[in-house]
Write a protein that holds these residues in place. Structure first.
Motif, mmCIF file in Angstrom:
data_model
loop_
_atom_site.group_PDB
_atom_site.id
_atom_site.type_symbol
_atom_site.label_atom_id
_atom_site.label_comp_id
_atom_site.label_asym_id
_atom_site.label_seq_id
_atom_site.Cartn_x
_atom_site.Cartn_y
_atom_site.Cartn_z
ATOM 1 N N PRO A 53 -47.902 -0.532 51.551
ATOM 2 C CA PRO A 53 -49.330 -0.288 51.365
ATOM 3 C C PRO A 53 -49.770 0.839 50.315
ATOM 4 N N VAL B 229 -52.028 0.146 46.184
ATOM 5 C CA VAL B 229 -53.331 1.055 46.463
ATOM 6 C C VAL B 229 -53.028 1.862 45.462
ATOM 7 N N VAL C 171 -55.199 1.452 41.830
ATOM 8 C CA VAL C 171 -56.112 2.312 40.894
ATOM 9 C C VAL C 171 -55.360 2.646 39.997
ATOM 10 N N GLY D 96 -50.359 -4.263 41.369
ATOM 11 C CA GLY D 96 -50.439 -3.716 42.590
ATOM 12 C C GLY D 96 -49.168 -4.158 43.614
#
Lengths: 253, 319, 307
Positions: free
Chosen positions: C71, C75, C79, C197
């Motif tokens: 995870p 992230v 970002v 992602g």
């Protein structure tokens, strides 16, 4: 009738099972305007691409000036005198108007493996380019950036670039697309003058243009030529009427 | 060409000032006894040659090569490998550098130039990486560790480049020659074909240009010019390794071209100067100077159309 | 040729292949849907390795570290997409290259600042450290079998997602015709962020799986990234199937070439010539393969339709 400039025999090309051109045969002779009409999706642009060499046919042959050019690349066809314009304006937007045309002149003036002398010093190139701009009526501001010219001027520039190659045959893909009435009239006048010393294959949606200058018309529907004949004969052809369901033809008839 | 000499000087004064500075620099460097800056300037000029050669295909020809540093490597190994066998003949090494780079460009160009867009980028990258791994795997020539070159190219009594100031002037002459060559090429008939093919290749073919062979020729010229830079680099550093052709080196060359302004004559040189300038100044202050370079590149990519050279022209109000 | 060695090298080739696939999958999706060239994709590989190494050292559990790293890289990927990548979709490839090259410099330097210049190594739990019998008389490390299995599982999972789900339908449609997806009323920006992602997670997973074998080190993603590029060029940019088959092909050819080429060359060359030329030729093999494939198919083996 003299020997045809362009002779297309049984040309076929399909995309994923859909025939964009199917057993097409047609001819263009010197001094003739041969128009191709047909509803959207009839395969007109595919035909132009096949003739110009951007697409290869699945079968059939193309002869130009007595030579088979079916497998010839685009530039070689252009070198032999087959010039085209694009339906969607295709110019060099970063170059000046005269620079655009000079590029086409340069393509037919010797080879360009000339590395040292500046092209700006090649006065013959510019002179010839200016002459061609004059022919299409764009000579008043030759050094304007082509990217900033209007749509109508772009269509004329397209034409000038094709003419600059001194073609024997012009493939015109909707030269009047998006033009206003006055611009269309000017374009028709230019085409009239051009037909005198070359053959023209004209793909056009504007029936006024087609019936104003075509000597012969071929009607395409779903990749097939359903009729070929004089404008008069085409107007009276039942198949053509059915295919068009009255669209366009009545107005100009 | 048509403008008069004073006008020409007025328009291009920064370039002439730059040339004067480059020519006078060794005097100042000797006077203040700062040989470090002689090395900085030499590296700058060599990279400027390499970036200018890349600019020829990338800026003018629209061929985005992400493997251009391979030619620096080829040029440098053309010094190192003969030197390994005690062959120091400058003529031989130079011919090997130019020939090797030209042949590599020709062979890979035949394949790369059949592809377009992103494929071209990735393939040039892959071919460069192929050479990188090849030299890594050749243990005879030092593999990963590279080779030390104990003497510079030997031109007999004609011109002795063991002296660093003479090497400096040789490098400067090569840079000026490269700039002249690029200037003539891009404004020639050939240059028009290359620029036209960047602008609108289908149109070029439709008017009758066999664009492939022109682009290939341009690709080969560019590779050879970069091979020249590599030959100078090999002489300058006295040490060669596969690392010189690592793809991140190619990325740096692209960064220089765009920073300075791609498709302009002096852009790559300005870009190389900015790059070396940042390296020299920032590296004194922080070991993390790559962070700032990275951020600068991201900003230039987003906001800096035409690079710093374009910015300069906008300031001067010239289109 | 020794058949035991052959089996082992085939397994090693598969292992390299699945790692390449994990990297290439994100790369090819991002390119296929967003027309975006991401040179910094290898940075997620590095970031995954460093996160997992640090977490393993802190938590003393590789499994827990792995579960947290995934995870985290997701992230990080999103970002990066929101801060930088998103603003570059409209730019041309050249600007994208410049910016993502800048991203590499930033990522490498940040890792340098946080973790220092040295690489990080960490040990596997005992249970993964053993060997298992894959064929009678042939032992192979458990952990490497695990890597291959995870890679294959993800390949199957990804295939199901792409071919069977609504998101997958959008991805496939996006790869061949972006306008159409937009016309369907989907806010394609969410899809972009999500896919970016996901690509980062897969790259991070590859990095964290290889880290216990090699180490987590600065720039570790930059070399393997090029091989991943070779994979997607061979497979056809934008094609998951192409990325998978290309990755296995490249993994096997590279590994087998390095171990058996000298023996094969000895059949036609003198021993000495074979031994000196084999390393260089095997280093070039995958690039020669790529050149050959592109010569005949400039769009790769499985170009997405409609492009």
């Amino acid at each position: 009738m003299n020997a045809p400039l362009l002779e297309v025999s049984a040309l076929s090309r399909s995309f994923g099972g859909i025939a964009a051109a199917s057993e097409l045969s047609l001819q263009v002779v010197h001094g003739e305007v041969h128009a191709i009409i047909g509803p959207n999706g009839a395969g007109k642009t595919t035909l132009v691409s096949l003739l110009a060499g951007e697409l290869r046919p699945d079968s059939g042959s193309i002869r130009f000036c007595g030579e088979t050019i079916t497998a010839m690349p685009v530039h070689a066809r252009a070198q032999r005198g087959l010039a085209r314009t694009f339906q969607i304006t295709s110019i060099f937007p970063e170059f000046s108007a005269v620079g655009n045309v000079a590029m086409a002149v340069q393509a037919h003036a010797n080879h360009s493996f000339r590395f040292w002398r500046p092209v700006a010093a090649d006065m013959a190139l510019r002179q010839r380019a200016l002459e061609v701009l004059q022919q299409v009526g764009l000579a008043d501001a030759p050094d304007r950036n082509a990217g900033e010219m209007s749509h109508g001027e772009h269509r004329l520039l397209e034409m000038a670039m094709a003419l600059a190659t001194r073609p024997a045959l012009l493939l015109l893909d909707e030269p009047a697309a998006g033009l206003g009435p006055e611009e269309t009239t000017a374009m028709v006048a230019i085409l009239r003058k051009l037909r005198q010393d070359k053959g023209i294959l004209l793909v056009e949606h504007d029936m006024d243009v087609v019936f104003a200058i075509a000597d012969r018309i071929t009607v395409m529907v779903s990749g097939r030529a359903i009729a070929t004949g004089s404008p008069q004969a085409i107007r009276e052809d039942d198949n053509v009427r059915k295919a068009y369901l009255g669209e366009g033809l009545h107005e100009s008839a | 060409m048509s403008s008069s000499t004073p006008q020409y000087l007025a328009r291009h004064w920064p370039a002439f000032a730059g040339v004067l500075v480059l020519l006078a620099a060794p005097l100042a460097i000797t006077y203040w006894d700062q040989p470090f800056y002689l090395d900085v300037l030499m590296r700058l000029m060599i990279l400027a040659i390499a970036a200018s050669s890349l600019n020829l295909i990338l800026g003018y020809g629209g061929m985005i090569s992400l493997g251009h540093s391979v030619y620096i490597g080829i040029g440098a190994y053309a010094v190192g490998i003969p030197a390994y066998y005690d062959q120091y003949s400058g003529v031989l090494q130079l011919l090997l550098a130019l020939g090797g780079a030209g042949i590599f460009a020709l062979v890979t160009g035949l394949i790369c130039l059949r592809t377009r867009g992103a494929y071209f980028i990735m393939i040039t990258l892959a071919f460069a990486q192929m050479m990188y791994f090849t030299f890594v795997s050749i243990e005879e020539y030092g593999g990963d560790d590279g080779l030390v070159i104990y003497a510079r190219s030997d031109f007999g009594g004609l011109f002795d480049v063991e002296n660093s100031i003479r090497l400096y002037y040789l490098v400067a002459a090569c840079l000026l020659l490269t700039l002249l060559l690029v200037h003539r090429i891009v404004n020639s008939h050939f240059g028009m074909v290359i620029r036209g093919a960047k602008s609108n290749e289908p149109r070029m073919r439709a008017v009758g240009f066999p664009t492939f062979r022109y682009r290939l020729a341009c690709y080969v010229i560019s590779g050879m010019l970069c091979g020249l830079a590599g030959w100078l680099m090999g002489n300058f550093t006295g040490f060669i390794s596969p690392e010189m052709m690592d793809w991140t080196r190619s990325g740096e060359l692209i960064a220089m071209v765009i920073l300075g302004g791609s498709g302009t004559l002096l852009g790559p040189t300005i870009g190389a100067a900015v790059f070396i300038g940042m390296e020299t100044v920032l590296a004194e202050v922080t070991v993390y100077w790559h962070l700032y370079l990275g951020l600068l590149l991201i900003l230039v990519a987003k906001f800096g159309r035409g690079g710093l050279g374009g910015l300069w022209q906008r300031i001067r109000g010239v289109r | 040729m020794d058949s035991t060695l052959l089996v082992i090298q085939i397994l090693n080739g598969l292992q390299l292949g699945v790692l390449l696939f994990l990297l290439a999958a994100g790369l090819t999706l991002v390119f296929g849907i967003m027309d975006f060239i991401n040179l910094a994709h290898g940075s997620f590989y590095m970031v995954g390795a460093f996160f997992c190494a640090t977490l393993t050292l802190w938590l003393d559990s590789f499994l827990l570290a792995l579960l947290l790293t995934l995870p985290l890289t997701f992230v990080v990927g999103m970002v990066v997409e929101l801060l930088v990548v998103r603003h570059l979709y409209q730019e041309d490839h050249l600007q994208q290259i410049l910016a993502t090259f800048g991203l590499i410099l930033v990522a490498d330097t940040l890792v340098h600042i946080i973790w220092g210049p040295e690489g990080l190594t960490f040990a596997l739990p005992e249970i993964l450290n053993g060997q298992v019998t894959v064929l009678p008389g042939i032992l192979f490390p458990v952990y490497r079998i695990l890597i291959i299995s995870v890679g294959l599982l993800i390949a199957v999972g990804l295939y199901i997602v792409v071919t069977q789900t609504r998101v997958g339908m959008l991805i496939r449609a996006g790869a061949s015709n972006r306008r159409m997806v937009e016309a369907l009323g989907v806010d394609i920006r969410y899809l972009f962020t999500l896919v970016f992602g996901a690509g980062a997670v897969m790259a991070g997973l590859a990095g964290l799986m290889i880290a216990p074998i090699t180490e987590a080190s600065i720039g570790m993603g930059n070399e393997i990234l090029i091989v991943a590029f070779v994979v997607i060029v061979i497979g056809g940019v934008g094609s998951i199937k192409g990325a998978f088959l290309g990755a296995l092909l490249v993994g096997l050819i590279d590994t087998l070439g390095r171990s058996f080429l000298d023996d094969m060359l000895k059949l036609v060359l003198s021993n000495q010539a074979a031994e000196t030329s084999a390393p260089a030729i095997s280093a070039m093999l995958i690039y020669i393969l790529m050149a050959a494939i592109l010569y005949f198919r400039p769009q790769g083996l499985f170009p997405p339709k409609g492009r």
